[in-house]
Scaffold this motif. Structure first.
Motif, PDB file in Angstrom:
ATOM      1  N   TYR A 141       2.983  -0.406  10.759  1.00 15.30           N
ATOM      2  CA  TYR A 141       1.928  -0.872  10.777  1.00 15.30           C
ATOM      3  C   TYR A 141       0.794   0.079  11.325  1.00 15.30           C
ATOM      4  N   LEU A 142       0.165   0.754  10.194  1.00 18.45           N
ATOM      5  CA  LEU A 142      -0.817   1.877  10.289  1.00 18.45           C
ATOM      6  C   LEU A 142      -2.219   1.426  11.014  1.00 18.45           C
ATOM      7  N   SER A 143      -2.499   0.262  10.765  1.00 16.27           N
ATOM      8  CA  SER A 143      -3.840  -0.375  11.474  1.00 16.27           C
ATOM      9  C   SER A 143      -4.056  -0.114  12.836  1.00 16.27           C
ATOM     10  N   TYR A 144      -3.021  -0.220  13.723  1.00 15.64           N
ATOM     11  CA  TYR A 144      -2.905  -0.126  15.019  1.00 15.64           C
ATOM     12  C   TYR A 144      -3.546   1.373  15.430  1.00 15.64           C
ATOM     13  N   PRO A 145      -2.798   2.438  15.082  1.00 13.36           N
ATOM     14  CA  PRO A 145      -3.695   3.633  15.319  1.00 13.36           C
ATOM     15  C   PRO A 145      -4.955   4.021  14.724  1.00 13.36           C
ATOM     16  N   ASP A 169       4.139   3.761   2.386  1.00 22.13           N
ATOM     17  CA  ASP A 169       2.976   3.094   2.245  1.00 22.13           C
ATOM     18  C   ASP A 169       3.083   2.236   3.539  1.00 22.13           C
ATOM     19  N   PRO A 170       1.734   1.738   3.922  1.00 26.15           N
ATOM     20  CA  PRO A 170       1.875   0.956   5.163  1.00 26.15           C
ATOM     21  C   PRO A 170       2.223  -0.481   4.876  1.00 26.15           C
ATOM     22  N   THR A 171       2.610  -1.429   5.922  1.00 27.51           N
ATOM     23  CA  THR A 171       3.028  -2.737   5.772  1.00 27.51           C
ATOM     24  C   THR A 171       1.658  -3.334   5.564  1.00 27.51           C
ATOM     25  N   ASP A 172       0.850  -3.110   6.310  1.00 27.80           N
ATOM     26  CA  ASP A 172      -0.451  -3.793   6.681  1.00 27.80           C
ATOM     27  C   ASP A 172      -1.769  -3.248   5.804  1.00 27.80           C
ATOM     28  N   HIS A 174      -3.957  -4.223   3.535  1.00 29.79           N
ATOM     29  CA  HIS A 174      -5.417  -4.948   3.908  1.00 29.79           C
ATOM     30  C   HIS A 174      -6.141  -4.479   5.023  1.00 29.79           C
ATOM     31  N   ASP A 175      -5.528  -4.384   6.003  1.00 35.84           N
ATOM     32  CA  ASP A 175      -6.050  -3.778   7.446  1.00 35.84           C
ATOM     33  C   ASP A 175      -6.687  -2.383   7.352  1.00 35.84           C
ATOM     34  N   VAL A 176      -5.394  -1.637   6.673  1.00 37.96           N
ATOM     35  CA  VAL A 176      -5.703  -0.172   6.637  1.00 37.96           C
ATOM     36  C   VAL A 176      -6.747   0.286   5.673  1.00 37.96           C
ATOM     37  N   ILE A 177      -7.083  -0.353   4.753  1.00 38.89           N
ATOM     38  CA  ILE A 177      -8.050  -0.171   3.650  1.00 38.89           C
ATOM     39  C   ILE A 177      -9.428  -0.373   4.178  1.00 38.89           C
ATOM     40  N   ARG A 178      -9.422  -1.502   5.137  1.00 38.34           N
ATOM     41  CA  ARG A 178     -10.569  -2.079   5.518  1.00 38.34           C
ATOM     42  C   ARG A 178     -11.238  -0.853   6.856  1.00 38.34           C
ATOM     43  N   ASP A 205      -6.844   8.296  -1.740  1.00 42.68           N
ATOM     44  CA  ASP A 205      -7.330   9.567  -2.050  1.00 42.68           C
ATOM     45  C   ASP A 205      -8.520   9.498  -2.802  1.00 42.68           C
ATOM     46  N   ASP A 206      -8.429   8.501  -3.798  1.00 41.51           N
ATOM     47  CA  ASP A 206      -9.717   8.068  -4.486  1.00 41.51           C
ATOM     48  C   ASP A 206     -10.605   7.124  -4.350  1.00 41.51           C
ATOM     49  N   LEU A 207     -10.329   6.332  -2.831  1.00 44.25           N
ATOM     50  CA  LEU A 207     -10.961   5.526  -2.589  1.00 44.25           C
ATOM     51  C   LEU A 207     -12.597   5.670  -2.438  1.00 44.25           C
ATOM     52  N   THR A 208     -13.545   4.605  -2.970  1.00 48.27           N
ATOM     53  CA  THR A 208     -14.869   5.131  -2.891  1.00 48.27           C
ATOM     54  C   THR A 208     -15.669   3.969  -2.172  1.00 48.27           C
ATOM     55  N   VAL A 209     -16.461   4.026  -1.299  1.00 48.84           N
ATOM     56  CA  VAL A 209     -17.653   3.247  -0.912  1.00 48.84           C
ATOM     57  C   VAL A 209     -18.968   3.433  -1.392  1.00 48.84           C
ATOM     58  N   PRO A 210     -19.567   2.554  -1.778  1.00 49.65           N
ATOM     59  CA  PRO A 210     -20.849   2.855  -2.304  1.00 49.65           C
ATOM     60  C   PRO A 210     -21.894   3.170  -0.966  1.00 49.65           C
TER      61      PRO A 210
END
Length: 254
Positions: A141-145, A169-172, A174-178, A205-210
């Protein structure tokens, strides 16, 4: 720094501007590393300095943080000393960039464990002594750290260099991406070291945010213990100089 504040609202404000300090030489004097660390740690420290210099980052200052996977699939990596090796390598890099000479390690599994601050006085055997709990390893659960790092970033006065060590890969997801998207708004560079093939991190690694810049570099490390000190340091430095340049243009750094 409000490390454990659990405010999860996503900010829409403009990125905060952080002053980037670039001095000369390592953040911690080499003589101090020699006197208080081992010969092996000093060699790792020297190679980190060479890699930083090659990338034009000699004298750069940042606050280093390590997020350490403590999930059940990491059991053998803890038992065979691989995790301790990675903590040693991370500390050697930290001594080049972080003036307090210490790296907070945030172990996580199904929960966020207490932070263990690692420095020259306690790094020997710190994993078995203060981090590894073989009977209490949980999920991923990577979202915690990541939430803890985001809380730090909101008030930090220096750029944060965050290294994540994981084998899954993280279990969470959706929260990690956010949270990874939100971290792009801050003076945070994320280096992900995966111990196995991890499709999720290839995507991140390829995640983009406008309107926001790339601040994450994911690398698979097949044999962390067998890598040369210089090769490992090169992995740690890769893409950081590019992020510094882009973050400066974007007003995140000045």
């Amino acid at each position: 720094m409000g490390l454990f504040n659990r405010n999860r609202g996503q900010s829409t404000a403009a990125p905060r501007t952080i002053t980037l300090t670039k001095s000369t030489g390592p953040a911690v004097d080499r003589a101090t590393v020699e006197q208080r660390g081992s010969v092996d740690l000093t060699k790792k420290f020297d190679k980190a300095g060479i890699s930083l210099s090659k990338a034009g980052l000699d004298g750069i200052r940042a606050e280093a943080i390590m997020i350490l996977d403590h999930s059940g699939s990491m059991l053998d990596d803890y038992r065979n000393g691989l995790v301790q090796t990675l903590v040693d390598r991370a500390l050697a890099f930290t001594l080049q960039i972080d003036g307090d000479g210490k790296i907070p390690v945030l172990p996580f599994d199904s929960r966020l464990w207490p932070t263990v601050t690692v420095g020259l006085d306690n790094y020997h055997g710190v994993v078995d002594r203060d981090i590894f709990r073989p009977q209490r390893m949980g999920g991923t659960y990577l979202s915690y750290p990541l939430q803890a790092v985001l809380d730090m970033a909101k008030t930090a006065n220096s750029p944060l260099y965050v290294v994540i060590v994981t084998d899954d890969d993280p279990t969470d997801e959706h929260d990690v991406i956010r949270l990874l998207k939100e971290l792009k708004r801050h003076a945070v560079f994320v280096k992900v070291l995966t111990l196995v093939k991890a499709p999720f991190w290839d995507r991140m690694d390829d995640l983009t945010v406008p309107g926001l810049i790339d601040n994450l570099d994911a690398k698979r490390i097949k044999d962390p213990a067998g890598m040369s000190d210089l090769a490992f340091a090169d992995v740690m430095v890769d893409e950081w100089s590019t992020w510094v340049e882009l973050a400066t243009r974007a007003g995140i750094l000045q």
